[in-house]
Design a protein around this motif. Structure first.
Motif, short mmCIF file in Angstrom:
data_model
loop_
_atom_site.label_atom_id
_atom_site.label_comp_id
_atom_site.label_asym_id
_atom_site.label_seq_id
_atom_site.Cartn_x
_atom_site.Cartn_y
_atom_site.Cartn_z
N ASN A 315 0.82 -1.22 0.00
CA ASN A 315 0.00 0.00 0.00
C ASN A 315 0.85 1.26 0.00
O ASN A 315 0.57 2.21 -0.73
CB ASN A 315 -0.93 0.01 1.22
CG ASN A 315 -1.98 -1.07 1.11
OD1 ASN A 315 -2.28 -1.54 0.01
ND2 ASN A 315 -2.51 -1.48 2.24
N ILE A 316 1.88 1.24 0.83
CA ILE A 316 2.76 2.42 0.88
C ILE A 316 3.43 2.60 -0.47
O ILE A 316 3.50 3.71 -1.01
CB ILE A 316 3.83 2.28 1.98
CG1 ILE A 316 3.18 2.22 3.35
CG2 ILE A 316 4.82 3.43 1.92
CD1 ILE A 316 4.15 1.96 4.49
N GLY A 317 3.90 1.48 -1.04
CA GLY A 317 4.61 1.51 -2.32
C GLY A 317 3.78 2.14 -3.42
O GLY A 317 4.30 2.83 -4.28
N ARG A 318 2.48 1.88 -3.38
CA ARG A 318 1.60 2.49 -4.38
C ARG A 318 1.45 3.98 -4.13
O ARG A 318 1.27 4.77 -5.04
CB ARG A 318 0.24 1.80 -4.37
CG ARG A 318 0.02 0.94 -5.61
CD ARG A 318 -1.36 0.31 -5.60
NE ARG A 318 -1.32 -1.01 -4.99
CZ ARG A 318 -1.99 -1.35 -3.89
NH1 ARG A 318 -2.77 -0.47 -3.30
NH2 ARG A 318 -1.91 -2.56 -3.42
N GLY A 319 1.51 4.34 -2.87
CA GLY A 319 1.51 5.77 -2.53
C GLY A 319 0.14 6.43 -2.54
O GLY A 319 0.04 7.64 -2.43
N ASP A 320 -0.94 5.63 -2.71
CA ASP A 320 -2.28 6.22 -2.71
C ASP A 320 -2.85 6.18 -1.29
O ASP A 320 -2.83 5.14 -0.65
CB ASP A 320 -3.23 5.43 -3.62
CG ASP A 320 -2.68 5.34 -5.03
OD1 ASP A 320 -2.04 6.32 -5.44
OD2 ASP A 320 -2.87 4.30 -5.67
#
Lengths: 467, 336
Positions: A315-320
């Motif tokens: 989730n963090i990696g997607r940044g949304d």
């Protein structure tokens, strides 16, 4: 509790006992809490202390000593209704020039206790590292050494100040004497309604966080683990950035702030670390974590969550992420700026400082969240005092409200009375800012330790609750 | 309006009365004593509007806003500061308190007084020249440091010619004034990191030319304080490019090596922290390298005996050992 208790040295105990329990003595056999464990003739003098303060320290030595001790002295069959507890005596303990007080908190490496500098009469906190424990943690010793050498260099109002340090080779302990703080931002949040702070209070703390961080970055230090749990507060509401266990020092002549290792708390890590980038700009990591911290203290939530660390990093990696609707500009814009996925686009400290949310005086709030009490003491009185009174006026001495010395017989309790007292105390704690112990219980998971002692079941008597 | 006691004057009246009184004071005719009294009285009235008293709360925002507006329109702030030396002791302190309070006033994200002073920079310059006058220096100092907290005002002061007067003020013979001037000077050079770094870069030659004089001052306190501040400036990462420029100048290295040998141990110690940067520099320019090479053996010898009683200071000893090793391993550039 109906069957008989095989009373055993309380070698394992829940951490909760440390933090909130009154000192209890199981009057079965006696152990001098301060002088380590000695075999004792049970018939003559039968008491055992279940300490909140010193007990666990000293009892750690048990497994070494056990072989040399006549085990028979330790086992007695006692019916549960025969157990009587006594309030613990506060025995004075000096370490160097410092007088030991009660436990303040506990981490993976050891304990934090209050202390009084007997020369300057300043309140201090001491972080006690057990070298034995450190050796078990990967890089434990190096990290502590790194932390010490970093802390020595740093000197700023909003960075925790290392006052003194020494080792006790006999006990294999390392003592770091630090400024005294009454609690962490996390503790404050846990006790706050909705787990969030009013804007005005958040504004004050966040401004100080920026001051401290600007200093750290100027001193070439990337903290890498900014989060409410690592932001301590003094009695005067001054915020102190603490815990430099994973901090990194940038080389003096390095052209930029490139870092290669990220090892902070997962929920506060930026996308570049979550995505496993080989290298990333270090200072922007702290900006991101500050962003998550601000998000957290203003909403009571986290921008990114996940059932496990993989989901979380995904989730963090997607940044949304979403910001609750009640968060309006300029705060909304500030959060978006600090939580930009691309570290190069992410706000710099300068941009944050000049952001309208910071330059504007926040609206006055209806309430302020107070630092939750330690052991029911809302005023956070110095916990060293009872030890001093005991030492100079003898056991059983108390001060009444007018400051006069009075003498009291030691109190004795039965278990039933304790349970009732415990219940009412809990209710009281809940009334005061909600649940104030949540922070500590999260720590306690790490703090638990296994003490293999042959053939006996180790009873835990932490809260003296019926099992 | 209250039935008994004095009728309360509004902000406009108080400001007008104060201005007249200050003007009378400035002219210095016969009625000076009366003017002096009026100034003090009206200053107290304004102060009480802003801070309240033990009996009364501060005035409402509307009254304070009116007061601020009157102060801007009448130019009274400048007038007060220009005549500060004529106002009595308590009055001087009241001026500083009123000034600082009005300065901190905010409307939303705006700081109207800061904006006002930006259009009237004479206020800042008059305050800075306050260090010339013993009797008002410290009052001006408190106001200046309050101004220095605002980047816009700090910028005006830094980039003004008057800034270079500070190099004189920090050396005046009155110790309390010199110290006060130094803390303002330091605030200006360190408070707003990016602004300061840009300023030092843009005015490198001029600033460090002046700074050199402080380091060579006859006055022990000046030498020690300025050396300490120099260390802080160079070691702060915000001033990276200033640092690289400073440590490539052989004159600076010579100065630091001389300071290492100063009589005062404190100065030696501060000099060590600047000297180490020259040695640690991985890209030493040839002139620097030459000096270090020429003194290689002497430096190693010297450092071996340098502050050996600081045994408990691990960091210092590590750094010293590192420097000794570095200097021992120094080799001339290839081709020599």
């Amino acid at each position: 509790m109906s069957e008989n208790i095989y009373a055993v040295n309380p070698v394992e105990k829940d951490i909760e006992a440390d933090t909130e329990e009154r000192e209890l003595a199981n009057r079965i056999f006696s152990v001098e809490s301060d002088d380590g464990l000695k075999p004792i003739n049970a018939a003559e003098n039968a008491e055992i202390w279940l300490n909140d303060g010193h007990g666990t320290d000293d009892l750690d030595g048990i497994d070494d000593d056990l072989e040399t001790v006549n085990i028979g002295n330790f086992f007695h069959r006692v019916d549960s209704d025969q157990i009587i507890y006594q309030t613990k005596k506060k025995r004075l303990k000096l370490i160097g020039k410092y007088v030991m007080g009660d436990l303040l908190g506990e981490g993976a490496y050891g304990k934090v206790k209050e202390m009084l500098d007997s020369e300057t009469l300043c309140r201090r906190a001491v972080k006690i590292f057990k070298e034995k424990k450190l050796r078990r943690i990967p890089n434990g010793e190096q990290n502590v050494q790194k932390e010490i050498s970093l802390l020595r260099k740093l000197s700023h109002k909003n960075v925790i100040h290392l006052i003194d340090e020494f080792r006790d080779p006999e006990k294999q302990k390392l003592y770091l004497i630090l400024e005294f703080c009454v609690g962490s931002l996390q503790g404050l949040l846990d006790s706050a309604p909705g787990k969030k702070l009013p804007a005005q209070q958040a504004h004050v703390y966040f401004g100080q966080l920026l001051d401290g961080l600007e200093y750290l970055h100027g001193a070439r230090v990337v903290h890498k683990d900014i989060k409410p749990g690592n932001l301590l507060l003094t009695m005067e509401q001054v915020l102190k950035i603490s815990d430099f266990g994973v901090a990194e020092s940038i080389d003096f002549f390095a052209k930029d702030d490139t870092c290669y290792i990220g090892q902070g708390s997962p929920a506060f890590q930026p996308p570049e670390i979550a995505n496993g980038a080989d290298s990333f700009p270090g200072f922007k990591v702290d900006i991101w974590s500050c962003g998550v911290t601000l998000y957290n203290i203003m909403t009571g939530k986290y921008p990114f969550e996940g059932d496990n660390i993989y989901r979380l990093f995904e989730n963090i990696g997607r940044g949304d992420f979403e910001i609750p609707d009640d968060i309006q500009d300029p705060l909304r814009d500030l959060l978006l700026g600090m939580l930009r996925k691309d570290p190069l686009e992410r706000f710099s400290l300068q941009q944050i400082r000049q952001h309208p949310w910071l330059t504007r005086k926040p609206p006055p709030s209806e309430y302020t969240v107070r630092i939750p009490p330690l052991k029911n003491d809302e005023l956070h009185n110095m916990t060293v005092l009872p030890y001093l009174i005991d030492h100079y006026y003898g056991p059983g001495t108390c001060y009444d409200e007018d400051g006069n010395v009075t003498y009291e017989e030691p109190e004795y309790f039965t278990e039933r009375e304790l349970n009732a007292a415990e219940e009412s105390r809990k209710q009281l704690a809940e009334q005061f800012n909600g649940s104030s112990q949540a922070n500590r219980s999260s720590n306690s998971k790490r703090g638990k330790k296994k003490r293999p002692i042959s053939c006996m079941t180790v009873r835990t008597l932490p809260m003296c609750k019926p099992s | 309006m209250p039935l008994f006691g004095k009728s309360q004057k509004g902000p406009a009246e108080v400001v007008k009365a104060l201005k007249e009184a200050v003007n009378a004071l400035e002219k210095g005719d016969k009625k000076v004593e009366k003017a002096q009294e009026d100034v003090s009285k009206n200053l107290v009235l304004i102060k009480n509007m802003l801070y309240g008293t033990s009996e009364s709360e501060p005035q409402t925002d509307i009254i304070v806003a009116q007061l601020a507006q009157e102060l801007y329109n009448s130019n009274l702030l400048l007038l007060l500061i220009q005549n500060l030396n004529r106002i009595d002791f308590e009055g001087k302190k009241d001026v500083a308190q009123v000034f600082n309070n009005i300065l901190r006033r905010q409307i939303g994200t705006r700081s109207p007084t800061v904006e006002y002073i930006c259009t009237k920079p004479e206020i800042l310059f008059t305050l800075m020249s306050g260090y010339e006058h013993q009797e008002i220096a410290l009052n001006c100092g408190t106001m200046l440091r309050e101004c220095a907290r605002y980047e816009a005002l700090a910028k005006i002061m830094l980039y003004s010619d008057d800034f270079y007067n500070f190099f004189r003020y920090v050396e005046v013979s009155t110790f309390d004034i010199a110290s006060d001037a130094f803390s303002t000077f330091k605030e200006l050079l360190t408070r707003h990191k990016i602004l300061c770094a840009e300023f030092l870069e843009a005015n490198y030659d001029k600033v460090f030319n002046y700074y050199q004089r402080l380091l060579n001052s006859e006055n022990y306190v000046t030498r020690r304080q300025s050396l300490k501040l120099l260390g802080e400036l160079l070691l702060d990462r915000h001033n990276f490019s200033v640092m690289t420029r400073y440590i490539s100048n052989p004159e600076n290295l010579k100065l630091m090596m001389n300071m290492l040998k100063e009589r005062s141990r404190n100065i030696q110690f501060e000099a060590f922290h600047v000297f180490k940067v020259f040695v640690a520099n991985p890209n030493k320019p040839k002139p620097i390298l030459d000096i270090l090479l020429r003194n290689q053996e002497k430096l190693v010898d010297f450092l071996m005996k340098f502050h050996t009683d600081r045994a408990e200071d691990e960091q210092f000893n590590d750094e010293k050992a590192y420097l000794i090793r570095q200097i021992k391993e120094l080799k001339p550039l290839p081709g020599h």
